[in-house]
Write a protein that holds these residues in place. Structure first.
Motif, PDB file in Angstrom:
ATOM      1  N   GLU A  62       0.696  -1.271  -0.096  1.00  0.00           N
ATOM      2  CA  GLU A  62       0.112   0.053  -0.031  1.00  0.00           C
ATOM      3  C   GLU A  62       0.795   1.502   0.004  1.00  0.00           C
ATOM      4  O   GLU A  62       0.716   2.259  -0.738  1.00  0.00           O
ATOM      5  CB  GLU A  62      -0.865   0.091   1.218  1.00  0.00           C
ATOM      6  CG  GLU A  62      -2.076  -1.015   1.244  1.00  0.00           C
ATOM      7  CD  GLU A  62      -2.626  -0.948   2.504  1.00  0.00           C
ATOM      8  OE1 GLU A  62      -2.435  -0.245   3.209  1.00  0.00           O
ATOM      9  OE2 GLU A  62      -3.918  -1.669   2.471  1.00  0.00           O
ATOM     10  N   ALA A  63       1.964   1.246   0.781  1.00  0.00           N
ATOM     11  CA  ALA A  63       2.764   2.432   0.898  1.00  0.00           C
ATOM     12  C   ALA A  63       3.608   2.730  -0.516  1.00  0.00           C
ATOM     13  O   ALA A  63       3.543   3.821  -0.989  1.00  0.00           O
ATOM     14  CB  ALA A  63       3.842   2.104   1.849  1.00  0.00           C
ATOM     15  N   LYS A  64       3.849   1.432  -1.077  1.00  0.00           N
ATOM     16  CA  LYS A  64       4.512   1.710  -2.551  1.00  0.00           C
ATOM     17  C   LYS A  64       3.216   2.179  -3.358  1.00  0.00           C
ATOM     18  O   LYS A  64       3.836   3.242  -4.271  1.00  0.00           O
ATOM     19  CB  LYS A  64       5.144   0.244  -3.095  1.00  0.00           C
ATOM     20  CG  LYS A  64       6.443  -0.099  -2.157  1.00  0.00           C
ATOM     21  CD  LYS A  64       6.694  -1.447  -2.872  1.00  0.00           C
ATOM     22  CE  LYS A  64       7.696  -1.998  -2.140  1.00  0.00           C
ATOM     23  NZ  LYS A  64       8.434  -3.300  -2.714  1.00  0.00           N
ATOM     24  N   GLU A  65       2.322   1.675  -3.408  1.00  0.00           N
ATOM     25  CA  GLU A  65       1.254   2.254  -4.395  1.00  0.00           C
ATOM     26  C   GLU A  65       0.864   3.636  -4.160  1.00  0.00           C
ATOM     27  O   GLU A  65       0.680   4.620  -5.189  1.00  0.00           O
ATOM     28  CB  GLU A  65      -0.089   1.583  -4.170  1.00  0.00           C
ATOM     29  CG  GLU A  65       0.115   0.073  -4.654  1.00  0.00           C
ATOM     30  CD  GLU A  65      -1.169  -0.864  -4.606  1.00  0.00           C
ATOM     31  OE1 GLU A  65      -2.039  -0.113  -3.874  1.00  0.00           O
ATOM     32  OE2 GLU A  65      -1.395  -1.903  -4.782  1.00  0.00           O
ATOM     33  N   ARG A  66       0.442   3.832  -2.669  1.00  0.00           N
ATOM     34  CA  ARG A  66       0.638   5.658  -2.460  1.00  0.00           C
ATOM     35  C   ARG A  66       1.622   6.411  -3.010  1.00  0.00           C
ATOM     36  O   ARG A  66       1.651   7.525  -3.438  1.00  0.00           O
ATOM     37  CB  ARG A  66       0.109   5.757  -0.850  1.00  0.00           C
ATOM     38  CG  ARG A  66       0.140   7.006  -0.599  1.00  0.00           C
ATOM     39  CD  ARG A  66      -1.191   7.422  -1.155  1.00  0.00           C
ATOM     40  NE  ARG A  66      -1.736   8.995  -0.485  1.00  0.00           N
ATOM     41  CZ  ARG A  66      -2.465   9.601  -1.089  1.00  0.00           C
ATOM     42  NH1 ARG A  66      -3.058   9.266  -2.204  1.00  0.00           N
ATOM     43  NH2 ARG A  66      -2.596  10.996  -0.527  1.00  0.00           N
ATOM     44  N   PHE A  67       2.864   5.840  -3.067  1.00  0.00           N
ATOM     45  CA  PHE A  67       3.896   6.592  -3.444  1.00  0.00           C
ATOM     46  C   PHE A  67       3.918   6.797  -4.764  1.00  0.00           C
ATOM     47  O   PHE A  67       4.309   7.993  -5.277  1.00  0.00           O
ATOM     48  CB  PHE A  67       5.516   5.822  -2.789  1.00  0.00           C
ATOM     49  CG  PHE A  67       6.430   6.381  -3.389  1.00  0.00           C
ATOM     50  CD1 PHE A  67       7.030   7.391  -2.706  1.00  0.00           C
ATOM     51  CD2 PHE A  67       7.389   6.041  -4.392  1.00  0.00           C
ATOM     52  CE1 PHE A  67       8.182   8.484  -3.424  1.00  0.00           C
ATOM     53  CE2 PHE A  67       8.375   6.593  -5.040  1.00  0.00           C
ATOM     54  CZ  PHE A  67       8.838   7.624  -4.505  1.00  0.00           C
ATOM     55  N   VAL A  68       3.581   5.749  -5.509  1.00  0.00           N
ATOM     56  CA  VAL A  68       3.482   5.746  -7.035  1.00  0.00           C
ATOM     57  C   VAL A  68       2.357   6.681  -7.401  1.00  0.00           C
ATOM     58  O   VAL A  68       2.568   7.698  -8.051  1.00  0.00           O
ATOM     59  CB  VAL A  68       3.290   4.514  -7.473  1.00  0.00           C
ATOM     60  CG1 VAL A  68       3.024   4.603  -9.067  1.00  0.00           C
ATOM     61  CG2 VAL A  68       4.596   3.633  -7.418  1.00  0.00           C
ATOM     62  N   GLN A  69       1.328   6.640  -6.586  1.00  0.00           N
ATOM     63  CA  GLN A  69       0.345   7.626  -7.042  1.00  0.00           C
ATOM     64  C   GLN A  69       0.733   9.236  -6.825  1.00  0.00           C
ATOM     65  O   GLN A  69       0.522  10.010  -7.528  1.00  0.00           O
ATOM     66  CB  GLN A  69      -0.979   7.321  -6.032  1.00  0.00           C
ATOM     67  CG  GLN A  69      -2.115   8.228  -6.529  1.00  0.00           C
ATOM     68  CD  GLN A  69      -3.401   7.614  -5.586  1.00  0.00           C
ATOM     69  OE1 GLN A  69      -3.324   6.683  -4.655  1.00  0.00           O
ATOM     70  NE2 GLN A  69      -4.531   8.377  -5.847  1.00  0.00           N
ATOM     71  N   LEU A  70       1.142   9.422  -5.724  1.00  0.00           N
ATOM     72  CA  LEU A  70       1.533  10.807  -5.288  1.00  0.00           C
ATOM     73  C   LEU A  70       2.708  11.225  -6.459  1.00  0.00           C
ATOM     74  O   LEU A  70       2.823  12.380  -6.736  1.00  0.00           O
ATOM     75  CB  LEU A  70       2.206  10.919  -3.930  1.00  0.00           C
ATOM     76  CG  LEU A  70       1.160  10.601  -2.856  1.00  0.00           C
ATOM     77  CD1 LEU A  70       1.950  10.647  -1.492  1.00  0.00           C
ATOM     78  CD2 LEU A  70       0.086  11.748  -2.779  1.00  0.00           C
ATOM     79  N   LYS A  71       3.716  10.317  -6.860  1.00  0.00           N
ATOM     80  CA  LYS A  71       4.554  10.566  -7.612  1.00  0.00           C
ATOM     81  C   LYS A  71       3.974  11.090  -8.952  1.00  0.00           C
ATOM     82  O   LYS A  71       4.484  12.141  -9.581  1.00  0.00           O
ATOM     83  CB  LYS A  71       5.771   9.497  -7.647  1.00  0.00           C
ATOM     84  CG  LYS A  71       6.735   9.641  -8.519  1.00  0.00           C
ATOM     85  CD  LYS A  71       7.799   8.601  -8.854  1.00  0.00           C
ATOM     86  CE  LYS A  71       8.891   8.822  -9.648  1.00  0.00           C
ATOM     87  NZ  LYS A  71       9.741   7.853  -9.871  1.00  0.00           N
TER      88      LYS A  71
END
Length: 521
Positions: A62-71
């Motif tokens: 989830e943290a990776k997905e959130r990071f990708v989304q924010l990026k």
């Protein structure tokens, strides 16, 4: 006894053996339970570790997905900002190019203007040189003429102007006096002749219209049927016709009261039919009133068509014909409006013929001059302006439209027939017996009108003319300036409007003049 002791000892021994055996069995079971508990605890610990590992991995995902989304969002914002910056830079570049082009164009224009200016300066220098040369020639020529005539140019000019001025004034005064005298004699004679002949050749019936109509009954018993149970019949008649029915002690009569003669006529005819039929109830009343209204509309059209045919007027719009027919049921100061319009039309036709103008056009304007008094709906316009608007709407001649709108000076007169319509309207309304107005009231109104104007400071004289439709105020030139004249005219008009009751409108004219009088002895 020994046996008893032996048995007791045996029992005790067996008891001890049982207790020992029970303890041994319990000890074995407890150990087994402990082992099982340890096994379960180990299993639970393994499951907890597995779950923790699973949750940890999920959170990491989830943290990776959130990071990708924010990026990605950040990258989009950066791209959008970059695009805007590029757009701004492009617009700036375009503006810079446009400014450069304009600057280049202005430089060219400045250079061209400088060239034109230089050329004009050269031409001006040439013209000035020629003017100087011409002035020298002119001065030399004038000196030669003065030497020949022994008279300066200014003296010669003044003598010539003075002689021409005296001669022109003498001839102008003589011609002016002759023209005025001739015009007075012919105008008075012709005007008197035309007016007298016009009035004598016109004879129109005059009908006195009131605000009430008396409906006669054969017997007073019919009054009860007209009133109906609890007054329902009389209420139905009043609601359907818009007319007040007054049933009092007057024998064999009912009074119909309304300001609208057309409504009173509908109510009278409806009552006549209801009384003749004998069936008087609300439903029948509404039916008869509606039928009477339709028949009266047909009668209005018939009256209008007959009037137009009798007057010899052709090509009139159907709506104007209907309005002419409606004038039969209107009155003005007791003078029937249709009879007044017919009389005015005849006067206009005769006067136009005497003056060598088009009598048909004048007669048409005379018949239609008061159509604004019978509008289908209420309006704030005066009847003259409303009549002009209706005539223009239905395609009348511009001369007719102007004559209708200007017959009370509310519109500028642009055609020759307009003053004829105004004069004939005044003749028809002001002749003796035409309108019902008590002489004492009329004289008192004229007197009050003049006294109202005389109350203002600086007013020397005041005259009410044109049967009280115009007030002419003469002021002292020493006390009232031109600016005060406009203010005085406005104040008098406002005071008349607020304090007096009068028909139509009153025109206030303030006259300020300076007279210089000398006597030759």
């Amino acid at each position: 006894m020994d046996q008893t002791i032996v048995s007791i000892i045996l029992a005790a021994t067996s008891l001890v053996v049982g207790v020992v055996a029970g303890r041994v069995f319990f000890a074995k079971n407890t150990k087994k339970q402990i082992e099982e508990a340890n096994t379960q605890a180990a299993n639970i610990l393994k499951e907890a570790e597995l779950r923790a590992e699973t949750v940890k991995k999920e959170k990491q995902l989830e943290a990776k997905e959130r990071f990708v989304q924010l990026k990605s969002e950040h990258e989009r914002e950066v791209l959008e900002r970059n695009r805007k910056v590029v757009d701004v830079e492009n617009r700036l570049k375009q503006k810079e190019i446009s400014v450069n082009q304009k600057e280049t164009s202005l430089d060219k224009q400045v250079k061209e203007n400088e060239a034109i200016k230089e050329n004009l300066n050269r031409q001006i220098d040439v013209v000035n040189a020629k003017r100087t040369e011409l002035e020298k020639h002119q001065e030399e020529h004038i000196r030669r003429l003065e030497k020949i005539a022994n008279l300066s140019a200014d003296d010669a000019r003044e003598q010539l102007i003075e002689s021409l001025k005296n001669e022109a004034q003498t001839r102008a005064l003589s011609m002016q006096q002759d023209i005025i005298e001739d015009a007075k004699q012919k105008a008075n004679k012709e005007a008197r002749k035309i007016v007298i002949q016009t009035i004598q050749r016109t004879a129109a019936e005059q009908t006195i219209e009131n605000t009430v109509t008396v409906f006669n009954l054969e017997t007073d018993e019919i009054k009860g049927q007209i009133i109906g149970r609890e007054g329902r019949n009389i209420r139905a008649i009043e609601a359907a016709t818009g007319v007040d029915l007054i049933v009092d002690d007057t024998p064999e009569a009912i009074i119909l009261s309304s300001f609208d003669p057309l409504r009173r006529e509908i109510a009278r005819l409806s009552l006549q039919r209801l009384v003749s039929d004998g069936r008087i109830h609300p439903a029948r009343i509404e039916e008869v009133v509606e039928k009477t209204r339709r028949q009266l509309e047909e009668q209005v059209m018939e009256i209008g068509e007959r009037t137009v045919i009798e007057m010899g007027i052709h090509g009139l719009h159907k709506e104007l014909i209907r309005i002419v027919g409606k004038m039969r049921f209107r009155s003005s100061y007791g003078q029937n409006l249709l009879m007044h319009s017919r009389e005015t039309a005849n006067l206009c036709g005769i006067m136009a013929s005497e003056l060598g103008m088009n009598p048909k056009l004048a007669k048409r304007a005379g018949l239609l001059h008061d159509i604004g008094k019978v509008p289908d709906e209420e309006t704030e316009l005066s009847h003259a302006l409303l009549g002009a608007k209706l005539a223009e709407k239905y395609g009348e001649n511009p001369a007719v439209v102007n004559a209708i709108g200007a017959h009370h000076d509310e519109m500028e007169m642009q055609y020759v027939i307009s003053p004829i319509i105004q004069a004939c309207d005044a003749i028809s309304g002001a002749r003796p017996g035409a309108r019902r107005e008590i002489m004492q009231q009329y004289l008192q109104r004229i007197k009050d009108l003049e006294n109202l104007a005389l109350a203002y400071q600086g007013v020397e004289k005041a005259y009410a003319i044109q049967a009280g439709r115009e007030l002419r105020v003469i002021v002292e030139a020493e006390k009232v300036t031109d600016g005060d004249s406009d203010k005085l005219s406005f104040e008098i008009a406002q005071k008349i409007q607020t304090e007096m009751t009068y028909p139509g409108q009153i025109k206030v004219t303030v006259i300020r003049e300076k007279r210089a009088v000398n006597v030759a002895r």
